[in-house]
Design a protein around this motif. Structure first.
Motif, mmCIF file in Angstrom:
data_model
loop_
_atom_site.group_PDB
_atom_site.id
_atom_site.type_symbol
_atom_site.label_atom_id
_atom_site.label_comp_id
_atom_site.label_asym_id
_atom_site.label_seq_id
_atom_site.Cartn_x
_atom_site.Cartn_y
_atom_site.Cartn_z
ATOM 1 N N MET A 1 42.209 -14.689 98.046
ATOM 2 C CA MET A 1 43.064 -15.688 98.547
ATOM 3 C C MET A 1 44.384 -14.901 99.023
ATOM 4 S SD MET A 1 42.240 -18.715 98.420
ATOM 5 C CE MET A 1 43.825 -19.389 98.815
ATOM 6 N N ALA B 1 34.967 -18.480 105.308
ATOM 7 C CA ALA B 1 35.382 -18.100 103.681
ATOM 8 C C ALA B 1 34.535 -17.177 102.946
ATOM 9 C CB ALA B 1 35.755 -19.262 103.051
ATOM 10 N N LEU C 1 46.706 -15.668 102.746
ATOM 11 C CA LEU C 1 45.781 -16.413 103.394
ATOM 12 C C LEU C 1 45.908 -17.728 102.834
ATOM 13 C CD1 LEU C 1 42.610 -13.750 103.267
ATOM 14 C CD2 LEU C 1 44.289 -13.891 104.894
ATOM 15 N N ARG D 1 43.869 -21.846 103.586
ATOM 16 C CA ARG D 1 42.630 -22.351 103.463
ATOM 17 C C ARG D 1 42.192 -23.420 104.522
ATOM 18 N NH1 ARG D 1 37.501 -21.091 100.321
ATOM 19 N NH2 ARG D 1 38.263 -19.503 98.921
ATOM 20 N N TYR E 1 39.019 -19.052 106.307
ATOM 21 C CA TYR E 1 40.423 -18.366 105.861
ATOM 22 C C TYR E 1 41.291 -18.863 107.010
ATOM 23 C CZ TYR E 1 38.629 -16.410 101.586
ATOM 24 O OH TYR E 1 38.192 -16.282 100.249
#
Length: 822
Positions: free
Chosen positions: A2, A177, A205, A207, A216
């Motif tokens: 993340m 991802a 980042l 989502r 991402y």
């Protein structure tokens, strides 16, 4: 994954500590509310983090209010304001919100309002653009033998901006991802009619769920501005990422594989600004506010006025020209200097300008400043006007004779400069060698000697008597010994013993004493005595008198002046060539006169008057910077030299030299030397100490005690005056030691950012400006002025206050390459 960079979690203990800091913080009186957003360009359902940041302290009772926006979800994240340390170790408090929308379009989040006990502040509005996932342009790239599907594009708020309008822009990339990226590169892009800053990735980042797959979202924020009208283009661009792949053949070992992404160009249709721009418009595009203040509103005639201008808001702050006064009649304007505040790639921020203005005639106000800008939202020109600032002008402390106003700035013929004071003490002698500071120290020997006398007198009265026997006891023992030598006949013996009893034992009732007295009366007074002779013991009684000592009188001495002018010092040898120097000066041969004065003796023994005369000759010669240098050297020899100080004040006002500004009372203190103020402190201390010594050194009722009381009452006043004069004395050594001080000797000195002639210019320093030599590199010196401005300057353009070796006679300098290129 993340985050591209590791972030340490905030533990529960640190949260409690941050809460304690919040309770101790001060009220939000002047807090600035800054707004940040992780991405302004989102697809449906993608989430962005909206942050409102307050730097410094924050009232724990402060509340943030955000208006609702239809079709846009804004929900808080966390529990109110959370403290954190920003870049540069500055403390800030952050209100975090999650922004999501499922309806494509462009939305504007109105300004948020922060309320803290009635004090409110607002943020800037934020624009958000929502796209449909089908609007994305998908591509594939080979990564380690496999194809990776991604979407990348440049995004901006407006497709038809105005010329020089600054727009928020992002390079938005969507990657699978399950793809691990070790290093995010910097895109290389083309520009056609567009100015844009470098695109750098954000540290976190997002989502997004696109076409049923998790991706991402990577944001590279920046800004762009069209430089011409018509079709303009940003891109195409290339971006190299370094990914981590897993090898199936090598049993799952990892290896690095590059991914070379290609981004399509962004094409915009730039519009020209509408016609009919008001007077004063200089390509300022955006929405701004204007603030104008003055550092000083009370100046003397001829002194410059420093005006601080701050333009805040959103727009092309980095290319904006400084606002100008609406009426510059009667003012001389110097080139303004600018300081950018905040990151230049940010649209929001402020630009600070500093404008120096010199009144050419008496003025009662600083004229208003004007800023005209074009607002792209309303598509109208806006005219901002600041208020006039009241100005109080005082008469000059040194008006030029025969002139009503301060002389104009350069150029001025040197031969016509008759506004400085003439020569002084043309018969000045050389300073005697080795006498500096003797009078300043030796006068204290006088009160020290008085203190020693009083201390000895105190011992004599209170301590010495303890080492002596009782005089009565000594006399009694002496007469007892004399009784052994008394006459053997009865008359002589009883006469002596009776005398002893009556003198020493007369108050005692004892049979022995009564018997002795009775026999003495019977023997000595019953028969007629022809005559008596005085015994030796009787004669010794007169020796018991007390000798009185004369008490010395305490005289409080006035503080002697430690600095003597050249005509008052005992001359050791006359200055050679003095008549020749005066004749050369009167004939206009100023260079020759300066040379004769300078060579009249060793430099370290030249008196202040001679250095002052050299400065006058140099000024007439046409080298004003050298003149200011020698006047300062004269003041370093004698800080009370009134003529040198007066000429220097006139010079700095005339040429606009950068120097230390002083109030008038400091010039009054300079009429006495600095060591005299120090001696006032010592004199007050001596008066108090000697006054206290008088009491144990004298007897009760002594008149000297009255003098001691007067001295102790006067001592605090004298000491206080000395301390104030010592502290507020105009000492240039507080700016820098004399060995590091230097003066700009060139008529115009270009101070640059580096030790090179082609380096950017920092400031054009006028002649006579005072500076401090920080370091030297070859033929260049790194200097610092009294206004905190620093830069590199050729060493030949300055003269040190304390020369290294014997100084060279002043001469008219030849033009240098720096003069030609500046």
């Amino acid at each position: 994954m993340m985050s591209m960079f590791p972030r340490s979690p905030i533990t529960r203990a640190r949260r409690w500590l941050a809460t304690a800091l919040l309770l101790a913080a001060s009220s939000l009186a002047h807090a600035q509310l800054e707004v940040r957003m992780s991405s302004q360009f989102l697809v449906k359902g993608e989430q962005a983090i909206l942050e409102y940041v307050v730097e410094g302290a924050l009232n724990p009772r402060a509340r943030l209010t955000i208006p609702e926006v239809p079709n846009l979800s804004i929900r808080p994240v966390g529990y109110g304001a959370e403290p954190r340390m920003s870049f540069g170790r500055r403390r800030e408090f952050v209100f975090s919100y999650a922004v999501t929308s499922y309806e494509p379009g462009t939305y504007t989040i109105p300004p948020a309002v922060l309320d803290s006990d009635g004090a409110t502040t607002s943020s800037a509005p934020v624009k958000v653009r929502i796209y449909h996932e089908t609007d994305l342009e998908w591509s594939t790239v080979d990564v380690g033998g496999t194809n990776m599907r991604y979407a990348a594009a440049f995004r901006t708020i407006d497709d038809q901006p105005f010329v020089k309008e600054v727009l928020p822009t992002e390079l938005k990339i969507y990657l699978p991802a399950n793809q691990r990226v070790e290093d995010w590169g910097i895109p290389e892009f083309e520009r056609d009619g567009i100015a844009a800053w470098r695109f750098e990735p954000r540290p976190s980042l997002g989502r997004a769920n696109l076409l049923g797959t998790s991706y991402y979202a990577v944001s590279y924020p920046s800004t762009l501005s069209p430089t011409r009208s018509g079709e303009v283009r940003l891109g195409p661009a290339k971006l190299r990422l370094m990914t981590v792949q897993t090898s199936v053949r090598d049993f799952g070992s990892a290896f690095y594989a590059p991914a070379n992404l290609v981004i399509s160009p962004l094409t915009l249709n730039a519009r020209d600004l509408p016609g009919g721009a008001p007077e004063g418009f200089k390509d300022a595009v955006g929405k701004f506010e204007l603030s104008v203040t003055a550092s000083e509103t009370e100046v003397r005639e001829g002194d410059p006025v420093n005006v601080n201008i701050i333009v805040s808001g959103a727009g092309n702050l980095d290319t904006m020209d400084p606002p100008q006064p609406i009426d510059s009649e009667g003012w001389k304007l110097y080139p303004p200097s600018s300081v950018q505040l905040g990151e230049r790639r940010a649209i929001q921020g402020a630009a600070s300008f500093r404008q120096f203005m010199r009144p050419l005639r008496p003025q009662n106000a600083i004229p208003p400043f004007r800023l005209v800008y074009f607002d792209p939202e309303t598509e109208e020109y806006v005219r901002l006007l600041s208020n006039s600032i009241p100005l109080k002008m005082l008469p000059s402390t040194n008006p030029a004779p025969g002139h009503r106003a301060v002389p104009m700035a350069l150029p001025m013929p040197v031969e016509e400069m008759t506004d400085i004071l003439g020569l002084v003490n043309t018969g000045a002698k050389l300073l005697p060698a080795g006498t500096d500071g003797l009078i300043a120290k030796w006068w204290q020997l006088i009160p020290a000697a008085i203190a020693v006398i009083l201390f000895f007198r105190m011992l004599q009265l209170h301590w010495f008597p303890r080492f002596h026997k009782d005089p009565d006891e000594v006399a009694r023992m002496r007469e007892l010994r004399k009784l052994d030598r008394a006459p053997s006949d009865a008359r002589g013996f009883y006469r002596a013993t009776g005398h002893f009893v009556e003198r020493w034992l007369g108050d005692r009732e004892d049979p022995v004493t009564r018997d002795i007295l009775a026999k003495r009366d019977q023997t000595c007074f019953t028969e007629e005595v022809e005559g008596e002779s005085v015994s030796r013991s009787e004669r010794q009684r007169v020796l018991r008198g007390l000798r009185k000592l004369a008490l010395p009188v305490l005289v409080l001495l006035a503080c002697l002046s430690p600095t003597l002018r050249a005509e008052d010092m005992p001359a050791t040898e006359p200055a050679d060539g003095e008549p020749d120097a005066l004749a050369a000066y009167e004939q206009g041969s100023y260079g020759e006169a300066a040379r004769i004065w300078l060579e009249s003796g060793p430099y370290d023994r030249l008196p202040a008057d001679t250095l002052y005369n050299i400065g006058n000759a140099t000024y007439r010669l046409g080298v004003p910077g050298e003149a200011a240098l020698y006047w300062r050297r004269a003041l370093s020899r004698d800080e009370t030299h009134a003529e040198a100080r007066q000429n220097l004040r006139f010079f700095e006002r005339k040429f606009g030299s950068i120097a230390i500004k002083r109030p008038d009372y400091q010039y009054t203190l300079a009429k006495l030397p600095l060591v005299a103020w120090k001696n006032f402190v010592w004199a007050g201390a001596w008066m108090l100490g000697l006054g206290l010594l008088v009491f144990p050194a004298t007897r009760y009722g002594s008149r000297l005690r009255i003098v001691a009381i007067a001295a102790m009452v006067t001592s605090p006043l004298l000491t206080g005056a000395g301390i104030c004069g010592w502290y507020y004395y105009p000492d240039d050594a507080r700016f820098a030691p004399l060995a590091e001080q230097a003066v700009i000797t060139a008529d115009r000195a270009s101070v640059r950012t580096d030790a090179a002639r082609n380096a950017p210019l920092v400031i054009e320093a006028p002649a006579g400006s005072l500076c401090r030599v920080v370091s030297e590199r070859g033929e260049w010196s790194y200097i610092a002025f009294t206004n905190d401005t620093r830069g590199w300057l050729q060493t030949s353009r300055i003269g040190k206050l304390i020369p290294e070796g014997d100084p060279v006679p002043p001469a008219i300098p030849a033009p240098t390459e720096d003069d030609k290129s500046a």
